[in-house]
Design a protein around this motif. Structure first.
Motif, mmCIF file in Angstrom:
data_model
loop_
_atom_site.group_PDB
_atom_site.id
_atom_site.type_symbol
_atom_site.label_atom_id
_atom_site.label_comp_id
_atom_site.label_asym_id
_atom_site.label_seq_id
_atom_site.Cartn_x
_atom_site.Cartn_y
_atom_site.Cartn_z
ATOM 1 N N ILE A 67 0.883 -1.177 0.000
ATOM 2 C CA ILE A 67 0.000 0.000 0.000
ATOM 3 C C ILE A 67 0.918 1.223 0.000
ATOM 4 O O ILE A 67 0.557 2.289 -0.498
ATOM 5 C CB ILE A 67 -0.951 -0.063 1.213
ATOM 6 N N HIS A 68 2.120 1.050 0.561
ATOM 7 C CA HIS A 68 3.251 1.955 0.339
ATOM 8 C C HIS A 68 4.098 1.299 -0.751
ATOM 9 O O HIS A 68 4.677 0.220 -0.535
ATOM 10 C CB HIS A 68 4.062 2.148 1.628
ATOM 11 N N GLY A 69 4.173 1.947 -1.926
ATOM 12 C CA GLY A 69 4.681 1.285 -3.125
ATOM 13 C C GLY A 69 6.124 0.824 -3.065
ATOM 14 O O GLY A 69 6.535 -0.006 -3.878
ATOM 15 N N ASP A 70 6.924 1.329 -2.122
ATOM 16 C CA ASP A 70 8.338 0.944 -2.057
ATOM 17 C C ASP A 70 8.610 -0.110 -0.979
ATOM 18 O O ASP A 70 9.763 -0.410 -0.692
ATOM 19 C CB ASP A 70 9.217 2.186 -1.809
ATOM 20 N N GLU A 71 7.556 -0.673 -0.407
ATOM 21 C CA GLU A 71 7.733 -1.656 0.670
ATOM 22 C C GLU A 71 7.554 -3.060 0.094
ATOM 23 O O GLU A 71 6.435 -3.517 -0.114
ATOM 24 C CB GLU A 71 6.757 -1.356 1.808
ATOM 25 N N LEU A 72 8.672 -3.717 -0.167
ATOM 26 C CA LEU A 72 8.680 -4.883 -1.040
ATOM 27 C C LEU A 72 8.528 -6.230 -0.332
ATOM 28 O O LEU A 72 8.096 -7.196 -0.957
ATOM 29 C CB LEU A 72 9.985 -4.903 -1.851
ATOM 30 N N THR A 109 8.290 4.322 -5.173
ATOM 31 C CA THR A 109 7.985 5.353 -4.174
ATOM 32 C C THR A 109 6.842 4.903 -3.271
ATOM 33 O O THR A 109 5.969 4.144 -3.682
ATOM 34 C CB THR A 109 7.625 6.699 -4.836
ATOM 35 N N ARG A 110 6.870 5.410 -2.051
ATOM 36 C CA ARG A 110 5.815 5.149 -1.076
ATOM 37 C C ARG A 110 4.483 5.761 -1.513
ATOM 38 O O ARG A 110 3.416 5.256 -1.197
ATOM 39 C CB ARG A 110 6.274 5.806 0.241
ATOM 40 N N TYR A 111 4.583 6.858 -2.294
ATOM 41 C CA TYR A 111 3.429 7.732 -2.472
ATOM 42 C C TYR A 111 2.699 7.531 -3.796
ATOM 43 O O TYR A 111 3.096 6.762 -4.646
ATOM 44 C CB TYR A 111 3.875 9.192 -2.352
ATOM 45 N N LEU A 152 0.649 -5.801 5.178
ATOM 46 C CA LEU A 152 2.094 -6.045 5.251
ATOM 47 C C LEU A 152 2.874 -4.778 4.898
ATOM 48 O O LEU A 152 2.674 -4.191 3.831
ATOM 49 C CB LEU A 152 2.478 -7.183 4.297
ATOM 50 N N HIS A 153 3.776 -4.380 5.788
ATOM 51 C CA HIS A 153 4.586 -3.170 5.612
ATOM 52 C C HIS A 153 6.044 -3.459 5.906
ATOM 53 O O HIS A 153 6.394 -4.548 6.389
ATOM 54 C CB HIS A 153 4.116 -2.062 6.567
ATOM 55 N N THR A 154 6.911 -2.457 5.632
ATOM 56 C CA THR A 154 8.312 -2.503 6.071
ATOM 57 C C THR A 154 8.616 -1.181 6.778
ATOM 58 O O THR A 154 7.772 -0.278 6.844
ATOM 59 C CB THR A 154 9.286 -2.657 4.882
ATOM 60 N N GLY A 155 9.848 -1.033 7.248
ATOM 61 C CA GLY A 155 10.290 0.256 7.758
ATOM 62 C C GLY A 155 10.494 1.215 6.592
ATOM 63 O O GLY A 155 10.058 0.959 5.462
HETATM 64 ZN ZN LIG Z 1 4.181 1.106 5.127
#
Ligand SMILES: [Zn+2]
Length: 242
Positions: A67-72, A109-111, A152-155
């Motif tokens: 959902i944050h595009g750079d969190e793989l 990118t996250r955005y 699911l996310h990352t830092g």
């Molecule tokens: Zn995130």
């Protein structure tokens, strides 16, 4: 259990699952292309939703990533989950969304294109900004169908998070999911204005967030712990056998 009860139990079969006009029969899986919005170029933004519909009824578990595009890491967690043999004997339905923010994913990118954060845009609206529209479509067409959810996310970039679960532990069902996931760190957290987790909680859907590793990098231990965690949740919800 009487013999007639046992017979009823055996015959209990799930009804077809419909998503955006696509009918998914019990015991099958379909990838549904869900149009979430249009870019300002009129280019449609379709988000693939994997629907794995079990033969028998049960919970509807949403597992979403990027959902944050750079969190793989979550993208790879879902890729491995979709190949897992336990999905062949599923009770209930798994809605797996490897990449929610397809624009951000392509652009690393996250955005969104206007620098909005999709995970601050919920519940969104039908006629608002691109982010608001995407959030609204995702909420009404996907999240609202779920009985439980894992996001699911990352830092951040250059900042790795120890694998951890964030959840509102005052909800017993949510706390049980957080414990079942099986990572050592569980953080009681109720903040998050406009997040997917906040709107899910508000409508009574037990939801947890998994945060592990950093943005733009695959981290094998975070991925493995995430795959195991989602499988643990499915077992906890009795969607899969022992
Ligand atoms: Zn995130």
């Amino acid at each position: 259990m009487t013999s007639s009860n046992r017979k009823n139990k055996q015959e209990e079969k799930a009804a077809p699952f419909e998503l955006n006009g696509t009918r998914v029969m019990p015991g099958t899986r379909v990838k549904v292309e869900l149009p979430l919005a249009q870019l300002y170029t009129q280019t449609p933004l379709n988000v693939p939703i994997h629907v794995i519909h079990g033969r028998r009824p049960g919970p509807v578990l949403l597992v979403s990533a990027a959902i944050h595009g750079d969190e793989l890491n979550g993208v790879e967690i879902i890729r491995r989950l979709l190949r897992h043999s336990s999905l062949n004997r599923l009770n209930g339905t798994l809605l797996a969304v490897p990449v929610v923010n397809v624009f951000g994913f392509i652009h690393k990118t996250r955005y969104l294109p206007d620098r909005r954060d999709l995970n601050r845009s919920f519940p969104g609206s039908e006629t608002g900004s691109l982010g608001a529209r995407m959030a609204w479509q995702f909420k009404t067409q996907v999240l609202d169908r779920a009985t439980h959810a894992v996001d699911l996310h990352t830092g951040a970039i250059h900042r790795a998070n120890l694998p951890q679960i964030r959840a509102d532990l005052s909800n017993d069902d949510t706390a049980a999911m957080a414990a079942a996931f099986g990572v050592p760190v569980v953080i009681n957290s109720v903040l998050g204005e406009g997040t997917l987790r906040e709107v899910a909680e508000a409508q009574g859907i037990p939801v947890i967030t998994y945060e592990a590793g950093e943005a733009l990098r695959f981290d094998e231990s975070s991925i493995r712990a995430g795959v195991k965690g989602v499988l643990n949740i499915m077992h906890h919800l009795r969607m899969t056998g022992p």
